[in-house]
Design a protein around this motif. Structure first.
Motif, mmCIF file in Angstrom:
data_model
loop_
_atom_site.group_PDB
_atom_site.id
_atom_site.type_symbol
_atom_site.label_atom_id
_atom_site.label_comp_id
_atom_site.label_asym_id
_atom_site.label_seq_id
_atom_site.Cartn_x
_atom_site.Cartn_y
_atom_site.Cartn_z
ATOM 1 N N ALA A 15 0.745 -1.037 -0.008
ATOM 2 C CA ALA A 15 -0.008 0.104 0.268
ATOM 3 C C ALA A 15 0.964 1.218 -0.032
ATOM 4 C CB ALA A 15 -0.841 0.174 1.208
ATOM 5 N N ARG A 16 2.020 1.156 0.686
ATOM 6 C CA ARG A 16 2.723 2.341 0.845
ATOM 7 C C ARG A 16 3.611 2.398 -0.763
ATOM 8 N NH1 ARG A 16 4.162 0.028 5.702
ATOM 9 N NH2 ARG A 16 6.217 -0.940 4.802
ATOM 10 N N ILE A 17 3.654 1.413 -1.257
ATOM 11 C CA ILE A 17 4.736 1.681 -2.530
ATOM 12 C C ILE A 17 3.825 1.780 -3.883
ATOM 13 C CG2 ILE A 17 6.149 0.277 -4.081
ATOM 14 C CD1 ILE A 17 7.217 -1.260 -1.430
ATOM 15 N N LEU A 18 2.787 0.913 -3.802
ATOM 16 C CA LEU A 18 2.085 1.205 -5.174
ATOM 17 C C LEU A 18 0.600 1.864 -4.925
ATOM 18 C CD1 LEU A 18 2.057 -2.634 -6.165
ATOM 19 C CD2 LEU A 18 3.351 -0.952 -6.790
ATOM 20 N N PRO A 19 0.207 2.698 -6.121
ATOM 21 C CA PRO A 19 -1.230 3.392 -5.929
ATOM 22 C C PRO A 19 -2.014 2.355 -5.736
ATOM 23 C CG PRO A 19 -0.101 3.340 -8.088
ATOM 24 C CD PRO A 19 0.920 2.659 -7.514
ATOM 25 N N ALA A 20 -3.171 2.896 -5.408
ATOM 26 C CA ALA A 20 -4.438 1.798 -5.170
ATOM 27 C C ALA A 20 -4.917 1.676 -6.738
ATOM 28 C CB ALA A 20 -5.655 2.785 -4.880
ATOM 29 N N SER A 21 -5.449 0.278 -6.962
ATOM 30 C CA SER A 21 -5.879 -0.213 -7.948
ATOM 31 C C SER A 21 -7.245 -0.619 -8.140
ATOM 32 C CB SER A 21 -4.798 -1.382 -8.481
ATOM 33 O OG SER A 21 -5.276 -2.131 -9.632
ATOM 34 N N SER A 22 -7.738 -0.459 -9.193
ATOM 35 C CA SER A 22 -9.145 -0.816 -9.449
ATOM 36 C C SER A 22 -9.436 -2.135 -10.228
ATOM 37 C CB SER A 22 -10.117 0.252 -9.779
ATOM 38 O OG SER A 22 -9.699 0.836 -11.024
ATOM 39 N N HIS A 23 -8.441 -2.726 -10.771
ATOM 40 C CA HIS A 23 -8.708 -3.415 -11.852
ATOM 41 C C HIS A 23 -9.055 -4.849 -11.465
ATOM 42 C CE1 HIS A 23 -6.058 -1.050 -14.460
ATOM 43 N NE2 HIS A 23 -5.161 -1.144 -13.431
ATOM 44 N N PRO A 24 -9.906 -5.343 -12.019
ATOM 45 C CA PRO A 24 -10.478 -6.481 -11.807
ATOM 46 C C PRO A 24 -9.475 -7.872 -11.669
ATOM 47 C CG PRO A 24 -11.274 -6.134 -13.858
ATOM 48 C CD PRO A 24 -10.558 -4.921 -13.231
ATOM 49 N N VAL A 25 -9.525 -8.852 -10.859
ATOM 50 C CA VAL A 25 -8.707 -9.999 -11.068
ATOM 51 C C VAL A 25 -9.386 -11.156 -11.688
ATOM 52 C CG1 VAL A 25 -7.511 -11.732 -9.619
ATOM 53 C CG2 VAL A 25 -7.428 -9.253 -8.782
ATOM 54 N N ALA A 26 -8.812 -11.716 -12.601
ATOM 55 C CA ALA A 26 -9.306 -13.009 -13.397
ATOM 56 C C ALA A 26 -9.410 -14.165 -12.737
ATOM 57 C CB ALA A 26 -8.755 -13.101 -14.878
ATOM 58 N N ASP A 27 -9.594 -15.332 -13.005
ATOM 59 C CA ASP A 27 -9.391 -16.466 -12.580
ATOM 60 C C ASP A 27 -7.902 -16.834 -12.368
ATOM 61 O OD1 ASP A 27 -10.734 -19.792 -13.633
ATOM 62 O OD2 ASP A 27 -9.531 -19.293 -11.845
ATOM 63 N N SER A 28 -7.473 -17.245 -11.247
ATOM 64 C CA SER A 28 -6.218 -17.283 -10.955
ATOM 65 C C SER A 28 -5.757 -18.501 -11.415
ATOM 66 C CB SER A 28 -5.829 -17.303 -9.307
ATOM 67 O OG SER A 28 -6.319 -18.406 -8.592
ATOM 68 N N ASP A 29 -6.554 -19.446 -12.071
ATOM 69 C CA ASP A 29 -5.786 -20.896 -12.795
ATOM 70 C C ASP A 29 -5.504 -20.742 -14.128
ATOM 71 O OD1 ASP A 29 -6.282 -22.211 -10.314
ATOM 72 O OD2 ASP A 29 -8.423 -22.813 -10.869
ATOM 73 N N HIS A 30 -5.816 -19.602 -14.707
ATOM 74 C CA HIS A 30 -5.309 -19.385 -16.025
ATOM 75 C C HIS A 30 -3.768 -19.562 -16.257
ATOM 76 C CE1 HIS A 30 -9.319 -17.376 -16.765
ATOM 77 N NE2 HIS A 30 -8.911 -18.357 -17.846
ATOM 78 N N ASP A 31 -2.823 -19.370 -15.418
ATOM 79 C CA ASP A 31 -1.426 -19.400 -15.593
ATOM 80 C C ASP A 31 -1.026 -20.590 -15.972
ATOM 81 O OD1 ASP A 31 -0.237 -20.426 -12.700
ATOM 82 O OD2 ASP A 31 -2.142 -20.131 -12.663
ATOM 83 N N LEU A 50 -2.731 -15.844 0.677
ATOM 84 C CA LEU A 50 -3.041 -14.645 1.037
ATOM 85 C C LEU A 50 -4.467 -14.414 1.435
ATOM 86 C CD1 LEU A 50 -1.462 -12.777 -2.302
ATOM 87 C CD2 LEU A 50 -0.553 -12.755 0.302
ATOM 88 N N GLY A 51 -4.999 -15.360 1.967
ATOM 89 C CA GLY A 51 -6.517 -15.431 2.578
ATOM 90 C C GLY A 51 -7.240 -15.065 1.332
ATOM 91 N N GLY A 52 -7.110 -15.520 0.110
ATOM 92 C CA GLY A 52 -8.144 -15.171 -0.829
ATOM 93 C C GLY A 52 -8.028 -13.509 -1.279
ATOM 94 N N ASP A 53 -7.136 -12.733 -0.835
ATOM 95 C CA ASP A 53 -7.081 -11.196 -1.090
ATOM 96 C C ASP A 53 -6.556 -11.198 -2.517
ATOM 97 O OD1 ASP A 53 -6.985 -8.552 -1.111
ATOM 98 O OD2 ASP A 53 -6.508 -8.442 0.899
ATOM 99 N N GLU A 54 -7.558 -10.841 -3.574
ATOM 100 C CA GLU A 54 -7.118 -10.785 -4.898
ATOM 101 C C GLU A 54 -6.543 -9.333 -5.189
ATOM 102 O OE1 GLU A 54 -10.948 -11.440 -7.071
ATOM 103 O OE2 GLU A 54 -10.588 -13.656 -6.822
ATOM 104 N N ALA A 55 -6.714 -8.466 -4.398
ATOM 105 C CA ALA A 55 -6.416 -6.972 -4.564
ATOM 106 C C ALA A 55 -4.831 -7.102 -4.234
ATOM 107 C CB ALA A 55 -6.827 -6.096 -3.669
ATOM 108 N N VAL A 56 -4.351 -7.955 -3.138
ATOM 109 C CA VAL A 56 -2.872 -8.014 -2.516
ATOM 110 C C VAL A 56 -2.362 -8.779 -3.808
ATOM 111 C CG1 VAL A 56 -1.525 -9.173 -1.041
ATOM 112 C CG2 VAL A 56 -3.187 -7.704 -0.078
#
Length: 155
Positions: A15-31, A50-56
């Motif tokens: 939070a200190r380093i990066l600006p807030a982001s409002s981008h949606p997170v896609a399905d994490s299995d695509h990788d 990460l406890g399911g925290d997609e923003a992190v």
């Protein structure tokens, strides 16, 4: 952030380093699409940690995208100078960066360079560097595909 990384400390640091982001997170299995034999990364596992925290997770990817080119540049510079200590340090940093995403191919490639530098043997580093760059490029691609809301950058 000191190891072991704790979720709350990571969130505060990002939070200190990066600006807030409002981008949606896609399905994490695509990788893993197209890479069933050897996954590039395990973002589902990281997301679980990460406890399911997609923003992190998204912020971690953004930070990776921003910092990796500089780490690679530092490694190349150290290799060109034949500086084993600097090669070891740069490879170690890249290894840790890949490991946070459970990116075993990139982590292993960085470890090979780190071990060569520790042994003081930079004779094979050209092929090791090529392998690391390929693994990091694939990791960057996988991260961008997994989180399409991110701006398209280079890893």
């Amino acid at each position: 952030i000191a190891k072991p990384i704790r979720r709350e400390e990571l969130i505060d640091a990002l939070a200190r380093i990066l600006p807030a982001s409002s981008h949606p997170v896609a399905d994490s299995d695509h990788d893993e699409a197209g890479h069933r034999d050897r996954p590039v990364a395990d973002l589902a596992r990281l997301l679980q940690e990460l406890g399911g925290d997609e923003a992190v997770l998204e912020r971690m990817v953004e930070l990776y995208e921003e910092t990796t080119p500089k780490f690679v540049q530092n490694l190349k510079q150290a290799l060109s100078e034949g500086n084993c200590d600097a090669v070891r340090a740069a490879a170690h940093t890249l290894k840790g960066s890949a490991a946070q995403f459970w990116a075993r191919p990139a982590e292993a490639a960085a470890l090979a360079l780190e071990k060569s530098a520790i042994a003081g043997d930079l004779g094979r580093t050209e092929s090791q560097m090529a392998a690391l760059e390929a693994a990091l490029t694939e990791l960057g691609r996988a991260l961008r595909e997994s989180l399409p809301g991110l701006k398209q950058g280079q890893a």
